[in-house]
Write an enzyme that holds these catalytic residues in place. Structure first.
Site, PDB file in Angstrom:
ATOM      1  N   ASP A 106      -2.401 -11.342  -1.232  1.00 54.52           N
ATOM      2  CA  ASP A 106      -2.092 -11.425   0.352  1.00 54.52           C
ATOM      3  C   ASP A 106      -3.386 -11.780   1.026  1.00 54.52           C
ATOM      4  O   ASP A 106      -4.407 -11.742   0.353  1.00 54.52           O
ATOM      5  CB  ASP A 106      -1.543 -10.330   0.858  1.00 54.52           C
ATOM      6  CG  ASP A 106      -2.146  -8.980   0.955  1.00 54.52           C
ATOM      7  OD1 ASP A 106      -3.503  -8.962   0.273  1.00 54.52           O
ATOM      8  OD2 ASP A 106      -2.151  -8.301   2.103  1.00 54.52           O
TER       9      ASP A 106
ATOM     10  N   TYR B 266       3.540 -14.032  -3.209  1.00 52.92           N
ATOM     11  CA  TYR B 266       3.344 -12.742  -2.684  1.00 52.92           C
ATOM     12  C   TYR B 266       4.361 -11.611  -2.800  1.00 52.92           C
ATOM     13  O   TYR B 266       4.162 -10.639  -3.525  1.00 52.92           O
ATOM     14  CB  TYR B 266       2.630 -12.697  -1.214  1.00 52.92           C
ATOM     15  CG  TYR B 266       2.394 -11.254  -1.043  1.00 52.92           C
ATOM     16  CD1 TYR B 266       1.443 -10.309  -1.523  1.00 52.92           C
ATOM     17  CD2 TYR B 266       3.351 -10.559  -0.046  1.00 52.92           C
ATOM     18  CE1 TYR B 266       1.392  -9.057  -1.350  1.00 52.92           C
ATOM     19  CE2 TYR B 266       3.233  -9.396   0.131  1.00 52.92           C
ATOM     20  CZ  TYR B 266       2.190  -8.592  -0.447  1.00 52.92           C
ATOM     21  OH  TYR B 266       2.360  -7.298  -0.055  1.00 52.92           O
TER      22      TYR B 266
ATOM     23  N   GLU C  15       7.862  -5.330   2.770  1.00 52.95           N
ATOM     24  CA  GLU C  15       6.940  -6.529   2.278  1.00 52.95           C
ATOM     25  C   GLU C  15       7.451  -7.911   3.101  1.00 52.95           C
ATOM     26  O   GLU C  15       6.479  -8.461   3.771  1.00 52.95           O
ATOM     27  CB  GLU C  15       6.953  -6.816   0.834  1.00 52.95           C
ATOM     28  CG  GLU C  15       6.145  -5.763   0.158  1.00 52.95           C
ATOM     29  CD  GLU C  15       5.020  -5.392   0.330  1.00 52.95           C
ATOM     30  OE1 GLU C  15       4.564  -6.258   0.918  1.00 52.95           O
ATOM     31  OE2 GLU C  15       4.490  -4.362   0.011  1.00 52.95           O
TER      32      GLU C  15
END
Length: 366
Positions: A140, A122, A39
């Site tokens: 996102d 996020y 991520e």
DNA sequence: AATTCGGGGCA
DNA sequence: TGCCCAGAATT
């Protein structure tokens, strides 16, 4: 309504999702470290670019402990070319914090995750849902775009009104989902594959009949973006300061400060040309004097390189140079060293300096 | 609320 | 060329 959307989306995702190296377990049951690394690499970066970096990273740092023990230079070398280098420095720093203070594990609450360098709203949501299976939203750019079309949000996507609206919608949808983690991934996958920024593939979309923007035919003008500023143009200089004979001796490189542009990477010494610099040579002499305590004579030009960053365009003028007076000192740089082209291959450099190294190599071979 | 921070892919 | 990408931190 929310149940219908959640079910359609989950069913679509089960059939259409891409195979990716970090998707080795169902969403909600993945290794937290893998989720965190993937991520972080994916921030502002297309997944197609991330895949090779992720595989190399996990081969070298398979566990959080191995990352914590690594040297920062090796961490940056693995990140070389991916951009936004604070991401790599923060991964490294946070790994050390977690080993020292948290038994080498990623926390399971948003509050604790948000305290760690490099983890924002996020990424915290992605770790909580994709690794720990918790019903936390992970919003996102994909999710914002999908929601702005589903509910035809015409406020600017970065406005507080739009952000609140989307957070509320995401929370409702999350509550209606049979598998919250799978839903988060499905929303992002839909945004990446069908509900794309340009030319969305509405014909193939499982949510077409629920989509307000599509019903009104305005999907191409959602989300509403803020107008973007023109990127300015700056001239930069760089010096190849030879220790001895040009082309046939070591030359000087400097490590850039951790904060600021390309932080922690090596580069040829130099600077952006300021209003007080009479010309490129003067800019170079001034910056090398200020940053390395060195008086140099600029000799012949090496090459000129163009490079575009997000927020400005750079023309980098590189020159050969020799030392007139003094010895290098780390004043404006945290470190410096003499190096060769072969040795520089092993150190982390940004793309503009790689281009200069290529020009130097072409010279010595001819 | 606005800036800073990379680099590549793609129309 | 401009736009955007599974954003975060700083001012």
């Amino acid at each position: 309504m929310y149940h219908l959307i959640a079910d359609l989306l989950t069913a679509w995702h089960a059939r259409q999702q891409r195979a990716l190296p970090w998707r080795d377990a169902p969403p909600g049951a993945r290794d937290p470290y893998s989720v965190w690394v993937s991520e972080t690499m994916a921030q502002q970066t297309q997944l197609a670019v991330v895949v090779d970096y992720f595989n190399r990273w996990m081969a070298r740092f398979p566990r959080l402990e191995s990352l914590a023990e690594a040297d920062q230079q090796e961490v940056l070398k693995l990140w070389e070319g991916l951009g936004y280098y604070s991401r790599a420095r923060n991964l490294h720093k946070t790994a050390q914090i977690l080993v020292r203070e948290h038994a080498g594990e990623l926390p399971r609450t948003r509050r604790e995750l948000l305290r760690l360098p490099g983890i924002g709203e996020y990424t915290a949501g992605a770790i909580l849902s994709l690794a720990y299976g918790l019903p936390e939203p992970a919003i996102d750019g994909n999710v914002r775009r999908v929601f702005s079309r589903l509910w035809d949000i015409d406020d600017r996507i970065d406005s507080p009104a739009a952000q609140k609206r989307i957070a509320s919608l995401a929370s409702n949808l999350e509550a209606a989902a049979p598998q919250p983690a799978a839903l988060n991934e499905a929303l992002m996958e839909l945004g990446a594959l069908l509900c794309r920024p340009r030319n969305p593939l509405c014909r193939d979309c499982p949510l077409q009949s629920s989509c307000m923007a599509h019903t009104r035919g305005v999907q191409d003008s959602r989300p509403v973006r803020a107008p973007r500023k023109r990127t300015p143009h700056y001239d930069f200089t760089a010096a190849v300061i030879w220790q001895g004979a040009p082309d046939n001796s070591p030359f000087l490189i400097a490590r850039r400060p951790d904060d600021g542009l390309l932080g922690g990477l090596w580069s040829l010494p130099g600077a952006r040309c300021g209003p007080d610099d009479e010309n490129l040579h003067a800019c170079l002499r001034r910056s090398v004097c200020q940053k390395l305590g060195l008086a140099i004579a600029v000799t012949e030009p090496l090459t000129t390189v163009e490079h575009t960053f997000t927020h400005f365009h750079m023309t980098l003028h590189a020159f050969h140079a020799r030392i007139c007076r003094g010895a290098p000192r780390a004043v404006g740089y945290p470190d410096w060293r003499w190096t060769t082209l072969a040795e520089a291959e092993l150190l982390p450099f940004a793309v503009p300096d790689r281009k200069l190294a290529d020009a130097l190599r072409a010279r010595t071979q001819s």
